[in-house]
Design an enzyme around this catalytic site. Structure first.
Site, PDB file in Angstrom:
ATOM      1  CB  CYS A 335      -1.049   0.001   1.102  1.00 22.74           C
ATOM      2  SG  CYS A 335      -0.613  -0.870   2.589  1.00 22.74           S
ATOM      3  NE  ARG A 364       2.679  -9.433   4.856  1.00 27.75           N
ATOM      4  CZ  ARG A 364       1.373  -9.455   4.688  1.00 27.75           C
ATOM      5  NH1 ARG A 364       0.636 -10.373   5.327  1.00 27.75           N
ATOM      6  NH2 ARG A 364       0.762  -8.585   3.917  1.00 27.75           N
ATOM      7  CD  GLN A 382      -0.058  -8.900  -0.035  1.00 25.46           C
ATOM      8  OE1 GLN A 382       0.432  -7.777  -0.091  1.00 25.46           O
ATOM      9  NE2 GLN A 382      -0.859  -9.282   0.943  1.00 25.46           N
ATOM     10  CG  ASP A 384      -1.984  -5.356  -2.808  1.00 26.88           C
ATOM     11  OD1 ASP A 384      -3.201  -5.208  -2.553  1.00 26.88           O
ATOM     12  OD2 ASP A 384      -1.085  -5.171  -1.978  1.00 26.88           O
ATOM     13  CG  HIS A 386      -3.474  -0.232  -2.950  1.00 18.98           C
ATOM     14  ND1 HIS A 386      -2.422  -0.958  -3.448  1.00 18.98           N
ATOM     15  CD2 HIS A 386      -3.599  -0.577  -1.645  1.00 18.98           C
ATOM     16  CE1 HIS A 386      -1.918  -1.695  -2.476  1.00 18.98           C
ATOM     17  NE2 HIS A 386      -2.604  -1.497  -1.369  1.00 18.98           N
ATOM     18  CE  LYS A 465      -8.600  -9.416   8.041  1.00 21.00           C
ATOM     19  NZ  LYS A 465      -7.391 -10.180   7.878  1.00 21.00           N
ATOM     20  CG  HIS A 511      -5.593  -1.639   1.335  1.00 19.20           C
ATOM     21  ND1 HIS A 511      -4.249  -1.448   1.476  1.00 19.20           N
ATOM     22  CD2 HIS A 511      -6.189  -0.619   1.990  1.00 19.20           C
ATOM     23  CE1 HIS A 511      -4.036  -0.362   2.183  1.00 19.20           C
ATOM     24  NE2 HIS A 511      -5.189   0.165   2.514  1.00 19.20           N
TER      25      HIS A 511
END
Length: 638
Positions: A335, A364, A382, A384, A386, A465, A511
């Site tokens: 993000c 991570r 990911q 991902d 946004h 979420k 997200h």
RNA sequence: GCUGAUGUGGCUCAGGGGUAGAGCAGCUCACUCGUAAUGAGCAGGUCGGGGGUUCGAAUCCCCCCAUCAGCUCCA
């Protein structure tokens, strides 16, 4: 004599003398039912068969066929386990012993640690207890009495449980043979009811699930109404093992994880084909749904992570590094990168919703004990995105994401359920903002008519979420997609857009991921398909198998022809027998094996062997190409 | 991270104080074969790493590392 009216499941109503037990009612209905009966559900409460009925009501006799019956059956099994353990290991103190999805467990505090051989001994002892057919006897006692009993026996965990029972709770004990346990019940009538038992495994488990407490030894077991069902269950477990993505990943040459990089998977050539196919699909999908793709750096300055809140809220999961004299961090989320991209330009409300997608590689730090093949790693990608939008566009956008995710899961034949997670303890932002964000997610789901479960306190630190949990072909569920609504990051980074009124306003940020992590999704796909991927994903789609050396040239012609049309094809021209090459091709789970010999060579044919259906006979190469073509794109859902 | 188990050629596994074994895979040769394993030969391992005990350690002890099963945590 006074009587009561009992209405049964089939709608009939029967009269019985007051005080008739549930077991007696079952008896009066049928012999068969009485022998299968485990407990009864009277006016929505599950009771022992020995429970006397004192008033009119609705009664359902529960057997192993009902989930509630199974639970009781396995809970009773857990008591038998505890009895056996205390007999063989005197002085062992009891934790808890509930029924779980496919069996039961019991936690023990025992000085010596159990070995697999001990499990066999315990299993034998359990068989003896079953044979002895001890009745499960219920008694209710006062709190003081209960505490006295368990203190005397040194059962400190039970005493702790008793102390935490609510004021008005009925405290009940169940005894079978010499074994006594604190237990709300109910139970099956006697130990002899348990027909097929097996102890499965041994594991450590913290008392009450908290890392701060002592670790107890947990014994897992399962029980079924008969031996055949138990065997079938054990067979299913074998099947799950056969599909294990770690095993298949190695066998099929898809990926590997080495000691040199714990939690950091290596993708091998065949695994990369699969991965690239997924990514191509993903790009086409996102183009179609109005996303633009970006890519942001893996390492960014410390200050930025301080500003994003990750430094305060996520530090223990992050990796750090130094460049010259300055501190940097490896991104655990994408993000902040997307936000920096947003800030490179001034934005107008006319651009909204602005959907920025990124295949973002994040790192991570995961605790060593949690790593698991591709499912739980320390570096993953990911899929991902946004979405920056107006507050008024939130619901619409979330509904769009829900549809996109649904499209993805359908393609692979997954069913799924959704969960809504609300504000966690460690979080940023005002309660009002959280409330507003949570309601926006609720509204979107409700307008879609979706059912969902709520997980209080399970949200990300910056917002609530929606999680998508998909169910694979062997019934395991995995969290993959998530949609998170975020009012915090735009605030932290002072994001703005120019509104209709010419003034600066704060955009909302969503997200979301669909696959979740490409790595995990691949792991799930491997198990879901047991390595036999649909043609559009298969690393090798067809293999040409010449029968003898004189067919090599024709085999190469076929191979070149297919390759020229974009198919993934190879040729097995080793000097081996056809049977041998077929076997290897089958084990590699290649969708089509094309056997070519004299007949095929003369007539431009290929003898097609389908991975699942076997030998389909010879067809013309052009016919085969048409078929392969149809299956080679994701639209075909082959 | 915690508890327990495991770690021997690419893979599956045997051996358990006295010179490292098998099958499969690999390579070479022969065979030229029609839908799930042709035969013969060859090569391949500092027994997870580091310390220690011992005349001698894959084997016994200690410390690490990794993996597996759980717990806790998560995409």
């Amino acid at each position: 004599m006074e009587t009561i009216k009992v209405s049964l499941k089939d709608g009939s109503v029967r009269e019985y003398p007051v005080g008739t037990t549930i077991g007696q009612v079952a008896e009066s209905i049928s012999r068969g039912l009485a022998s299968k009966a485990l407990v009864g559900k009277f006016n929505e409460q599950i009771k022992d068969l020995s429970h006397p009925l004192m008033e009119d009501g609705q009664l359902e006799i529960l057997t192993f066929d009902q989930e509630e019956g199974r639970e009781v059956y396995r809970h009773s099994s857990a008591h038998i386990l505890a009895q056996a353990v205390q007999k063989l290991f005197p002085g062992t103190r009891l934790g808890i012993g509930p029924a779980i999805e496919n069996g039961f467990y019991y936690d023990f505090d025992c000085l010596q640690s159990f070995t697999p051989q001990d499990l066999e001994r315990i299993e034998k002892e359990m068989a003896a207890i079953v044979k002895a057919d001890y009745p499960f006897v219920r008694q209710e006692v006062s709190r003081e009495e209960a505490i006295r009993i368990f203190t005397e026996r040194g059962e400190n965990y039970k005493v702790e449980l008793i102390n935490e029972l609510p004021e008005d709770a009925t405290i009940s004990l169940y005894q079978q043979g010499e074994f006594l346990d604190l237990c709300a019940g109910p139970h099956v009538p006697s130990t002899g009811k348990i027909r097929a038992l097996k102890l499965m495994s041994l594991a450590g488990a913290y008392w009450r699930g908290s890392e701060k407490n002592k670790m107890l030894q947990r014994i897992y077991g399962t029980s079924f109404a008969n031996k055949a069902d138990l065997d079938q269950y054990l067979f299913q477990l074998e099947e799950a093992k056969r599909r294990d993505h770690r095993k298949l990943g190695a066998e099929l040459g898809l990926f590997t994880i080495l000691e040199e990089g714990p939690g950091f998977p290596f993708f091998l050539p065949k695994g990369m084909i699969l991965r690239n196919q997924l990514e191509s699909y993903w790009r086409e999908l996102h183009r179609r749904w109005g996303y633009q793709e970006i890519r942001t750096p893996i390492i960014l300055r410390r200050e930025m992570w301080e500003q994003s809140g990750h430094w305060d809220h996520y530090k223990e999961n992050m990796y750090f590094t130094k460049i010259d004299e300055d501190d940097f961090a490896v991104k655990p989320m994408n993000c902040p990168g997307a936000i920096l991209v947003y800030r490179t330009q001034l934005h107008s409300y006319r651009e909204f919703p602005l959907r920025l997608a990124e295949m973002g590689l994040v790192h991570r730090h995961e605790k060593s004990g949690v790593l698991h093949g591709l499912m739980r790693v320390r570096a993953f990608t990911q899929d991902d995105a946004h979405i920056f939008c107006l507050p008024s566009q939130i619901t619409q956008e979330i509904k769009g994401v829900i549809d996109l995710v649904d499209e993805v899961y359908r393609l692979f034949g997954f069913s799924y359920h959704v969960e809504l997670s609300t504000r966690p303890e460690k979080s940023m932002g005002s309660p009002e903002a959280w409330e507003q964000a949570t309601n926006a997610l609720r509204t979107a789901m409700e307008e879609k008519g979706m059912e969902y479960k709520v997980n209080e306190g399970d949200g990300a630190f910056y917002g609530p979420k929606i999680d998508f949990h998909l169910r694979d072909s062997i019934g395991r569920t995995w969290q993959c997609g998530t949609i998170q609504l975020d009012f915090q990051m735009p605030e932290k980074f002072d994001l703005t857009y120019i509104g209709e009124d010419g003034q600066r306003h704060r955009p909302v940020m969503i997200h979301r991921v669909a696959f979740g992590s490409i790595e995990r999704f691949i792991g799930i796909l491997i198990e879901h398909y047991a390595g036999a991927f649909p043609t559009w994903l298969a690393p090798i789609q067809a293999r040409v198998i010449p029968i003898t050396e004189r067919h090599h040239e024709y085999a190469r012609t076929v191979g070149t022809n297919l390759a020229a049309q974009g198919f993934r094809v190879d040729i097995d021209d080793r000097s081996e027998k056809v049977g041998y090459k077929i076997r290897e091709g089958q084990l590699a789970k290649i969708p089509y094996l094309l056997v070519v010999g004299d007949k095929e060579q003369e007539n431009s044919l290929v003898a097609v062997r389908d991975r699942a259906k076997g030998d389909l006979g010879a067809i013309s190469l052009t016919t085969f190409v048409a078929q392969l073509q149809a299956e080679s794109t994701w639209n075909s859902r082959a």
